[in-house]
Design a protein around this motif. Structure first.
Motif, PDB file in Angstrom:
ATOM      1  N   THR D 148       5.282  -1.049   1.698  1.00 38.14           N
ATOM      2  CA  THR D 148       4.252  -0.371   1.102  1.00 38.14           C
ATOM      3  C   THR D 148       4.491   0.083  -0.382  1.00 38.14           C
ATOM      4  OG1 THR D 148       3.403   0.237   3.349  1.00 38.14           O
ATOM      5  CG2 THR D 148       2.524   1.336   1.591  1.00 38.14           C
ATOM      6  N   ILE D 149       5.472   0.984  -0.260  1.00 38.97           N
ATOM      7  CA  ILE D 149       5.825   1.475  -1.618  1.00 38.97           C
ATOM      8  C   ILE D 149       6.080   0.438  -2.568  1.00 38.97           C
ATOM      9  CG2 ILE D 149       7.634   2.933  -2.899  1.00 38.97           C
ATOM     10  CD1 ILE D 149       8.088   4.555  -0.167  1.00 38.97           C
ATOM     11  N   VAL D 150       6.685  -0.420  -2.460  1.00 38.09           N
ATOM     12  CA  VAL D 150       7.076  -1.621  -3.505  1.00 38.09           C
ATOM     13  C   VAL D 150       5.704  -2.219  -3.977  1.00 38.09           C
ATOM     14  CG1 VAL D 150       8.110  -3.648  -3.963  1.00 38.09           C
ATOM     15  CG2 VAL D 150       9.441  -2.036  -2.674  1.00 38.09           C
ATOM     16  N   ILE D 151       4.781  -2.637  -2.975  1.00 36.66           N
ATOM     17  CA  ILE D 151       3.677  -3.076  -3.200  1.00 36.66           C
ATOM     18  C   ILE D 151       2.657  -2.290  -3.959  1.00 36.66           C
ATOM     19  CG2 ILE D 151       1.430  -4.176  -2.382  1.00 36.66           C
ATOM     20  CD1 ILE D 151       3.174  -5.432  -0.212  1.00 36.66           C
ATOM     21  N   THR D 152       2.660  -1.027  -3.559  1.00 41.47           N
ATOM     22  CA  THR D 152       2.014   0.081  -4.388  1.00 41.47           C
ATOM     23  C   THR D 152       2.312  -0.074  -5.929  1.00 41.47           C
ATOM     24  OG1 THR D 152       1.598   1.153  -2.199  1.00 41.47           O
ATOM     25  CG2 THR D 152       0.670   2.254  -4.227  1.00 41.47           C
ATOM     26  N   ALA D 153       3.569   0.132  -5.932  1.00 38.79           N
ATOM     27  CA  ALA D 153       4.235   0.160  -7.403  1.00 38.79           C
ATOM     28  C   ALA D 153       3.906  -1.272  -8.163  1.00 38.79           C
ATOM     29  CB  ALA D 153       5.637   0.287  -7.260  1.00 38.79           C
ATOM     30  N   ILE D 154       4.034  -2.174  -7.549  1.00 39.91           N
ATOM     31  CA  ILE D 154       3.430  -3.422  -8.141  1.00 39.91           C
ATOM     32  C   ILE D 154       2.086  -3.360  -8.767  1.00 39.91           C
ATOM     33  CG2 ILE D 154       3.325  -5.914  -7.967  1.00 39.91           C
ATOM     34  CD1 ILE D 154       5.824  -5.951  -6.013  1.00 39.91           C
ATOM     35  N   LEU D 155       1.195  -3.054  -7.636  1.00 42.38           N
ATOM     36  CA  LEU D 155      -0.092  -2.977  -7.933  1.00 42.38           C
ATOM     37  C   LEU D 155      -0.363  -1.918  -9.095  1.00 42.38           C
ATOM     38  CD1 LEU D 155      -2.255  -4.250  -6.448  1.00 42.38           C
ATOM     39  CD2 LEU D 155      -2.722  -2.240  -5.109  1.00 42.38           C
ATOM     40  N   TYR D 156       0.075  -1.067  -9.310  1.00 41.71           N
ATOM     41  CA  TYR D 156       0.081   0.063 -10.124  1.00 41.71           C
ATOM     42  C   TYR D 156       0.374  -0.448 -11.634  1.00 41.71           C
ATOM     43  CZ  TYR D 156      -1.105   4.924 -10.742  1.00 41.71           C
ATOM     44  OH  TYR D 156      -2.068   5.890 -10.843  1.00 41.71           O
ATOM     45  N   TRP D 157       1.605  -1.112 -11.374  1.00 41.61           N
ATOM     46  CA  TRP D 157       1.992  -1.737 -12.782  1.00 41.61           C
ATOM     47  C   TRP D 157       0.963  -2.699 -13.156  1.00 41.61           C
ATOM     48  CZ3 TRP D 157       2.928  -7.217 -13.383  1.00 41.61           C
ATOM     49  CH2 TRP D 157       3.468  -7.704 -14.559  1.00 41.61           C
ATOM     50  N   PHE D 158       0.310  -3.621 -12.198  1.00 41.23           N
ATOM     51  CA  PHE D 158      -0.563  -4.643 -12.609  1.00 41.23           C
ATOM     52  C   PHE D 158      -1.975  -3.838 -13.077  1.00 41.23           C
ATOM     53  CE2 PHE D 158      -4.500  -6.836 -11.128  1.00 41.23           C
ATOM     54  CZ  PHE D 158      -4.325  -7.940 -11.672  1.00 41.23           C
ATOM     55  N   TYR D 160      -2.642  -0.999 -14.470  1.00 41.00           N
ATOM     56  CA  TYR D 160      -2.352  -0.042 -15.517  1.00 41.00           C
ATOM     57  C   TYR D 160      -1.377  -0.964 -16.744  1.00 41.00           C
ATOM     58  CZ  TYR D 160      -4.223   3.784 -13.280  1.00 41.00           C
ATOM     59  OH  TYR D 160      -5.199   4.747 -12.692  1.00 41.00           O
ATOM     60  N   ARG D 161      -0.759  -1.996 -16.515  1.00 36.35           N
ATOM     61  CA  ARG D 161      -0.119  -2.498 -17.910  1.00 36.35           C
ATOM     62  C   ARG D 161      -0.378  -3.900 -18.065  1.00 36.35           C
ATOM     63  NH1 ARG D 161       1.020   1.692 -18.396  1.00 36.35           N
ATOM     64  NH2 ARG D 161       2.896   2.883 -18.134  1.00 36.35           N
ATOM     65  N   THR D 162      -1.162  -4.492 -17.200  1.00 38.04           N
ATOM     66  CA  THR D 162      -1.452  -5.955 -17.673  1.00 38.04           C
ATOM     67  C   THR D 162      -3.196  -5.986 -18.260  1.00 38.04           C
ATOM     68  OG1 THR D 162      -2.511  -6.607 -15.616  1.00 38.04           O
ATOM     69  CG2 THR D 162      -0.314  -6.890 -15.921  1.00 38.04           C
ATOM     70  N   ASP D 163      -3.460  -6.731 -19.098  1.00 39.20           N
ATOM     71  CA  ASP D 163      -4.966  -7.057 -19.651  1.00 39.20           C
ATOM     72  C   ASP D 163      -5.951  -7.134 -18.229  1.00 39.20           C
ATOM     73  OD1 ASP D 163      -3.822  -6.675 -21.763  1.00 39.20           O
ATOM     74  OD2 ASP D 163      -4.062  -8.824 -22.373  1.00 39.20           O
ATOM     75  N   THR D 164      -5.565  -7.977 -17.448  1.00 35.18           N
ATOM     76  CA  THR D 164      -6.490  -8.129 -16.263  1.00 35.18           C
ATOM     77  C   THR D 164      -6.599  -6.784 -15.368  1.00 35.18           C
ATOM     78  OG1 THR D 164      -5.569 -10.250 -16.137  1.00 35.18           O
ATOM     79  CG2 THR D 164      -6.994  -9.657 -14.468  1.00 35.18           C
ATOM     80  N   GLY D 165      -5.379  -6.097 -15.273  1.00 32.73           N
ATOM     81  CA  GLY D 165      -5.665  -4.878 -14.556  1.00 32.73           C
ATOM     82  C   GLY D 165      -6.661  -3.989 -15.263  1.00 32.73           C
ATOM     83  N   GLN D 166      -6.127  -3.957 -16.573  1.00 32.11           N
ATOM     84  CA  GLN D 166      -7.160  -3.013 -17.431  1.00 32.11           C
ATOM     85  C   GLN D 166      -8.701  -3.239 -17.354  1.00 32.11           C
ATOM     86  OE1 GLN D 166      -6.044  -0.659 -19.286  1.00 32.11           O
ATOM     87  NE2 GLN D 166      -4.146  -0.958 -19.826  1.00 32.11           N
ATOM     88  N   ALA D 167      -8.927  -4.748 -17.283  1.00 31.49           N
ATOM     89  CA  ALA D 167     -10.276  -5.039 -17.120  1.00 31.49           C
ATOM     90  C   ALA D 167     -10.843  -4.756 -15.846  1.00 31.49           C
ATOM     91  CB  ALA D 167     -10.189  -6.779 -17.406  1.00 31.49           C
ATOM     92  N   ILE D 168     -10.096  -4.842 -14.744  1.00 33.03           N
ATOM     93  CA  ILE D 168     -10.759  -4.284 -13.443  1.00 33.03           C
ATOM     94  C   ILE D 168     -10.845  -3.034 -13.471  1.00 33.03           C
ATOM     95  CG2 ILE D 168      -9.837  -4.129 -10.939  1.00 33.03           C
ATOM     96  CD1 ILE D 168      -8.068  -6.822 -11.346  1.00 33.03           C
ATOM     97  N   ARG D 169      -9.761  -2.085 -14.113  1.00 29.90           N
ATOM     98  CA  ARG D 169     -10.245  -0.876 -14.150  1.00 29.90           C
ATOM     99  C   ARG D 169     -11.672  -0.383 -14.819  1.00 29.90           C
ATOM    100  NH1 ARG D 169      -5.473   1.184 -16.363  1.00 29.90           N
ATOM    101  NH2 ARG D 169      -6.691   2.993 -16.702  1.00 29.90           N
ATOM    102  N   ALA D 170     -11.524  -1.262 -15.904  1.00 29.64           N
ATOM    103  CA  ALA D 170     -12.999  -1.051 -16.899  1.00 29.64           C
ATOM    104  C   ALA D 170     -14.317  -1.144 -16.097  1.00 29.64           C
ATOM    105  CB  ALA D 170     -12.787  -1.906 -18.205  1.00 29.64           C
ATOM    106  N   THR D 171     -14.060  -2.258 -15.100  1.00 32.21           N
ATOM    107  CA  THR D 171     -15.246  -2.571 -14.396  1.00 32.21           C
ATOM    108  C   THR D 171     -15.508  -1.640 -13.413  1.00 32.21           C
ATOM    109  OG1 THR D 171     -14.449  -4.917 -14.558  1.00 32.21           O
ATOM    110  CG2 THR D 171     -16.050  -4.763 -12.876  1.00 32.21           C
TER     111      THR D 171
END
Lengths: 387, 237, 356, 288
Positions: D148-158, D160-171
């Motif tokens: 769980t911790i690993v997955i959460t960390a990866i998700l967080y990275w995704f 906050y650090r990727t364009d798609t991730g940013q776009a999802i957060r913007a949405t």
């Protein structure tokens, strides 16, 4: 869209018009929880009844079974009974499965004067209401605790007991009667709690049980929680004189298969494959080869219920009153041993069930109690956890 | 006599001051223009006055009542009504029902409310749209509907938040005339507007907000010639 | 039809006549229908209409989408049965006590939960119902998981005349029918009053409503109170009729969802929506449950019972009815988002446009 | 005292799995403002997937998430594209009913295909545990907690650090504004639902070795997911993680000190209190 509306209209009308009865075979209704949260056990009943229909055919009784799903809900179950009794005009009904639905249906069976044979619901009150048309094959919740404590007090000298039951109708009433019986036998209850079934974590509760240090741990689990309870008991290191289990959760094949955690556990049941009645073993094998899994006692109870209903109905012809007479006076011998319906201890039309105690030894259920039915010697006390 | 007194009103969100220490007065029957760049705190001030936010500091006196802590519905019952910068029509109700909701503030009778509503609808010129769903109106008519609805609450003071925003010049002109008509009836008005020409034309007095503070106050001529305003606001645009 | 659909104020003659005729027909029905199965279905429909109409006041008119109305259904059911079984108070008084209790509790719950909006309110309503379910499961008062079983209902007397002894379905039928008619009349009255306007204003835009002099919390509570009266009565009626209640039948999330479903299928925020929803949904799910479709196909001779398809239908369809129900639910939501009434209205306006 | 620490530890560990369920739901809610009533059913699908991968192909449940995650992602994306996307602008209660309908379809399809039998997935470590300071710690739970911790960390990275991730957060921040900025909102929704489904599926895979599997298993977890999500703040991943662990602890410790029958009541009371005093949740930012 019009067509859909038309179809709906037709269906609505269909509900209103009684069906034309034109069967020459015997019409028997079967109500069960086929879908919904009760479905996992309900499945066993359906399978048991399928075998019964085959066997009845072998005996020359041709049953036209009308199967109704009640989804475990009383009002749906009532609708099913209503339909069977008035529209399909069945001569008798086997079912329903749960205590809640059985309660609702029993009253209605009384009103329509249609014999209702309850295969597996074990709530005591059902057959304590002076109902004339309701008969029950299943044992009652009190029976589960009695036989287990019988065994425990004969084999050892337990002084304390912890009760841990699922917070359902079955769980609470089984726990209540176990508590009463324990008091009779001078066993002190040091812990009693109901848990909500389906929770993935019972460790904290079990740690508490361990802290209370009881001689006996009596658990009631109808669902597969039994496996979780035992797994987590091992984790916690809970190791009493004996684990006593009541309810389907402790008597399903999956439980026995987990031998690491289930070895040594006692469980009370209405039927086992070793039961010295009828052709239990052959029936067990037939069930297993047909459905690819081992039957529970529910399957056996449902099978026997349908067998009784079929034979009684064949003898009675298409007459409900005569069928009731048949049920009232008849005796049957099948995989549950000799069955007759009696009035005793405030019950009416209740089978006096001979309960059996199984112990899991080497990943297999072995009947260990009472002595006259035992195939193996009970292992007492609980040998402790393998590390 | 002052109908509305704003005394040292401040509003903080977290640590940020959306309004700080704003004071001014309005007299009966006047039109007050409230201007300032985006984020100057105009709408926040509206929200404080109409009870949507309690002011963090300071007092708001309306018609002799202290308004602090009163909820919007109580504010409306006292005779103060507002419109919204982003119009809020009750979309699945028709025009007359929308206005009736406002009118029901003063009466329990649907019959009376309907009469009031029909009158106000005529005032704003939506007579031909009585049965239309509010959601189906174009923006110009929605703005008018909004005005009709607040008029129906029979206010003493009207706060109009950018009623001309997004309208074409002809529509704006209609609204200006409407505001002046309302003044004729004797209802005091506070108007937030970005259209400088319009605001100069209708206002008796103007308050300029900048970064939450009052920058200037005076009649239109004074504001136009105020250096601070020109620097901070007019010049900056 | 147009008058009927768009009639928001003053009733015109035709729909009044139609409604009265329908009501009269329903009153006379038990004299002609011998099938108690049909009566049973009718009673279930009535109960569904009553609770749907109740929900509709809060959910349909006021826009507060509660998915926890089972709580009030359960309170009505439990109060009635507890008073009857343990205190020998006749259910026709008990049901009203139930209403009072339910409304009192609802007002407490409302004053807390109505501070939340949108999905937060929906989730809070679920939480409240779950709290009630879990509490009923653990209290001695409610007899915990074992539930309450009716031994018998005292006969209903006026003076010394026994009106009914509740042995048949007919008294339940009439109790349901009368409550239903009252519920619909109340809905009409609400719709044509200041309350109705205020409720709808809150549904459309709470802030705008607030600024127009409407106290949203007070009016939401009013809507909840009216709504709960009928939900609780439906619960009492259900409990008396079925004769057994436990937390998993009268306080379950399933039930809350069922209530919402009736309204959405029919069309929310309309007087007849819940009634139409129940009239369609209840018999339809019963037909699915009892495998009537397969039976009808076999009886009609289209499919032989002994053929492969026939035996498949007979054996398997009884397992698949919830699946079919689910599929239909998805289809209705996707293609008839405004419910049956909304869909019918759309069809009508379309046709009118075409003919003109 | 031993009982207290024992229940605390098991509460935290089981909370890890709850967290995953909650994170999945929070992403879906954050991006679409839809309460997904089928979330537990997605978890159920994940459980069956894990079960069959294990019994038929002998893939260890913890390893099988490599397969489960992409499969569940595709499944979630499919549901979003063909069903949920069509009701994004519909009334909230219609959205709820749609997800309920989808849930019914899922659980009943599984029931027809695999019967409603309980299935038990037994691995060699299903009931193994080890002792630390006299407290027993379940090995499979500890492993799933770590995953769980690993997955959460990866998700967080995704995120906050990727364009798609940013776009999802913007949405998630503001749908309208995101659309104006040229973000393909529908596509982001598909990705969000896919992520949500794969997280629910993963949670299913992680509890499969210590739990049991049947078609209606989802409903318990759907309710839990709601509680966790709101508790943590709708749309907040760290919040959902904390919420999950918190619910694990409340259930476990509350079960001991107030009674295990009452633990559901405690959980929902905590839930209501948080909703009332901090509607935005423990870590959420306020908006409706």
């Amino acid at each position: 869209m019009k067509r859909v509306l038309a179809l709906m209209l037709v269906l609505t009308v269909a509900v209103m018009i009684p069906a034309v009865a034109m069967a020459k075979t015997i019409k028997i209704g079967f109500i069960n929880s086929i879908t919904g949260s009760e479905a996992p056990i309900g499945e066993n009943l359906t399978n048991g009844v399928i075998l019964a229909i085959e066997d009845l055919k072998g005996k020359g009784v041709d049953v036209d079974m009308i199967k109704e799903d009640d989804m475990g809900k009383p009002e749906k179950s009532m609708a099913a009974l209503e339909k069977l009794a008035t529209r399909d005009k069945v001569v008798g009904i086997v079912g329903p499965y749960t205590s809640a639905t059985s309660n609702a249906d029993a009253k209605m069976a009384e009103r329509y004067k249609v014999p209702l044979l309850i295969p597996a619901a074990s709530k005591e009150e059902i057959t304590r209401q002076n109902l004339k048309w309701t008969y029950r094959v299943s044992a009652t919740t009190g029976d589960y605790g009695t036989i287990l404590l019988d065994l425990a007090t004969k084999l050892g000298k337990p002084k304390t007991m912890a009760i841990l039951n699922e917070n359902t109708d079955f769980g609470v009433s089984a726990a209540k009667s176990a508590e009463a019986i324990a008091k009779e036998k001078g066993i002190k209850i040091v812990f009693a709690q109901a848990y909500s079934k389906g929770s993935p974590d019972y460790r904290s509760t079990l740690a508490e049980v361990k802290a209370a240090n009881p001689d006996l741990v009596f658990m009631v689990s109808y669902a597969a929680d039994a496996i979780l309870l035992m797994r987590q008991s091992q984790e916690i290191g809970l190791s009493p004189m004996a684990f006593l289990g009541a309810g389907a959760g402790f008597s399903v094949a999956q439980f026995a298969a987990e031998k690491e955690i289930s070895n040594g556990v006692f469980s009370s049941t209405q039927w086992t494959k070793d039961a010295p009645w009828g052709d239990s073993k052959a029936w067990f094998q037939r069930y297993q080869s047909k459905f690819g899994k081992a039957p529970t006692y529910h399957a056996a109870c449902a099978y026997e219920s349908m067998m009784i209903m079929g034979q009684a109905a064949a003898a009675a012809g298409d007459n409900r009153e005569k069928l009731r007479e048949q049920l009232h006076t008849g005796k049957w011998n099948g995989i549950l041993g000799e069955v007759s319906f009696q009035d005793y201890d405030g019950y009416q039309n209740q089978r006096k069930a001979q309960m059996l105690v199984e112990q899991i030894q080497d990943g297999k259920f072995e009947t260990v109690w009472p002595a006259q039915f035992a195939v193996k010697k009970p292992i007492w006390p609980f040998p402790g956890w393998k590390k | 006599m002052a109908i509305l007194e704003i005394k040292n009103v401040s509003k903080f969100f977290g640590g940020l001051a959306a309004n700080s220490n704003v004071s001014f007065e309005m007299t009966q029957g006047m039109i007050m223009g409230l201007i300032g760049p985006n984020g100057a705190g105009k709408t926040t001030l509206f929200n404080c006055i109409t009870g949507f936010y309690p002011p963090s500091q300071g007092d708001i006196l309306f018609d002799g009542h202290r308004m602090n802590g009163l909820k919007p519905d109580a504010v409306c019952k006292l005779g103060m009504a507002r419109t919204w910068q982003k119009v809020r029509p009750l979309t699945k109700m028709n025009v007359v029902d929308n206005v009736m909701v406002g009118a029901l503030c003063r009466t329990n009778s649907l019959h009376v409310a309907r009469e009031i509503a029909m009158e106000k609808i005529k005032v704003v010129g939506l007579g031909s749209r009585v049965k239309s769903l509010a959601g189906s109106l174009p923006i110009g008519e929605r703005k008018k509907l909004e005005v009709a609805r607040v008029l129906a609450t029979q206010p003493k003071l009207l706060l109009l938040d950018e009623v001309m925003g997004g309208l074409n010049p002809a529509e704006s002109e209609e609204i200006i005339r409407l505001i002046l008509d309302i003044k004729e009836i004797g209802i005091t008005q506070m108007v937030i507007e970005h259209d400088m020409k319009a605001i100069m034309r209708i206002s008796d007095k103007i308050v300029v907000l900048n970064s939450g503070e009052k920058l200037a106050e005076g009649n239109p001529q004074e504001i136009v010639s105020n250096k601070a305003v020109v620097d901070a606001y007019l010049g900056g645009e | 039809m147009r008058l009927f659909m768009h009639n928001m104020r003053g009733m015109s003659v035709f729909p009044v006549l139609l409604t009265v005729a329908a009501a009269a027909g329903l009153f006379l029905l038990p004299n002609f229908v011998e099938s108690t199965y049909a009566l049973h279905i009718m009673i279930l429909i009535f109960i569904s209409v009553i609770m749907g109409t109740g929900w509709n006041i809060l959910g349909g008119y006021t826009g507060q989408y509660s998915v926890g109305h089972a709580a009030y259904f359960g309170i009505g059911a439990y109060t009635t049965l507890i008073l009857m079984q343990y205190h020998h108070i006749a259910p026709w008084y008990g049901a009203w006590v139930g209403v009072v209790v339910a409304v009192a509790i609802a007002l407490v719950v409302g004053s807390i939960c109505f501070r939340l909006r949108g999905p937060y309110f929906t989730l809070a309503s679920i939480a409240v119902a779950e709290i009630f379910r879990a509490t009923a499961l653990n209290l001695r008062l409610t007899n915990g998981a074992e539930g309450i079983l009716i031994t018998d209902i005292p006969p209903f007397k006026i003076g010394n005349t026994v009106i009914t002894d509740f042995m048949s379905k007919v008294p339940f039928y009439y109790m349901g029918l009368v409550t239903l008619i009252i519920a619909i009349i109340v809905t009409r009255m609400v719709q044509n009053s200041k309350l109705g306007y205020y409720f709808q204003a809150i549904r459309e835009d709470q802030d705008a409503a607030h600024s127009l002099g409407i106290n949203p919390t007070a009016y939401k509570n009013a809507a909840l109170a009216i709504s709960v009266v009928f939900t609780s009565l439906a619960g009492s009626l259900y409990a008396l009729y079925v004769g057994f209640i436990d937390p998993s039948t009268v306080l379950a999330l399933d039930l809350s969802v069922h209530i919402v479903m009736i309204c959405i299928i029919g069309g929310i925020g309309t007087i007849w929506g819940p009634a139409i929803g129940a009239v369609i949904l209840v018999p339809f799910s019963e037909a699915l449950r009892s495998n009537m479709i397969a039976q009808a196909l076999i009886d009609s001779g289209l499919i032989s019972e002994n053929s492969r398809i026939g035996s498949f239908l007979k054996d398997q369809l009884s397992h698949a009815h919830v699946l079919i129900y689910g599929i239909l639910l998805v289809i209705v939501i996707l293609y008839m988002p405004d419910g049956i009434l909304g869909f019918a209205r759309k069809l009508l306006t379309k046709r009118r446009k075409e003919t003109i | 005292m031993a009982v207290f620490f024992q229940s605390l530890i098991s509460g935290i560990l089981i909370g890890g799995v709850y967290a995953l369920i909650g994170i999945g739901l929070t992403i879906i809610f954050g991006v679409m403002r839809i309460i997904n009533f089928a979330h537990g059913d997605l978890l159920m699908v994940g459980m069956y997937l894990t079960y069959f991968l294990f019994t038929l192909l002998h893939i260890d449940p913890f390893v099988s998430i490599i397969v489960t995650i992409p499969l569940m992602f595709l499944y979630g994306a499919f549901l979003q594209k063909f069903f949920i996307n069509r009701v994004l602008d519909a009334l909230p209660q219609n959205q709820i009913l749609l997800t309920i309908g989808l849930g019914l379809v899922m659980s009943n399809t599984v029931m027809l295909a695999f019967t409603s039998d309980y299935r038990i997935l037994t691995t060699t470590y299903s009931s193994s545990s080890f002792n630390v300071f006299g407290l027993s710690i379940s090995t499979p739970l500890l492993i799933s907690f770590a995953i769980t911790i690993v997955i959460t960390a990866i998700l967080y990275w995704f995120l906050y650090r990727t364009d798609t991730g940013q776009a999802i957060r913007a949405t998630a921040q503001d749908r309208g504004a995101a659309q104006l900025m040229g973000i393909n909102v529908k596509r982001m929704s598909i990705i969000a639902f896919g992520l949500g489904a794969s997280l629910a599926g993963t949670a299913g895979a992680l509890i499969a070795p210590t739990y049991y599997i049947f078609p209606q298993v989802g409903s318990v977890f759907t309710l839990k997911a709601f509680v966790i999500t709101v508790l943590g703040g709708m749309g907040s991943i760290v919040g959902a993680t904390l919420g999950g662990v918190l619910i694990g602890i409340v259930e476990s410790v509350g079960g001991v000190y107030i009674g295990s029958g009452w633990k559901d009541v405690i959980v929902f009371v905590v839930f209501l209190l948080v909703l009332l005093f901090k509607p935005s949740g423990l870590l959420g930012t306020s908006k409706d």
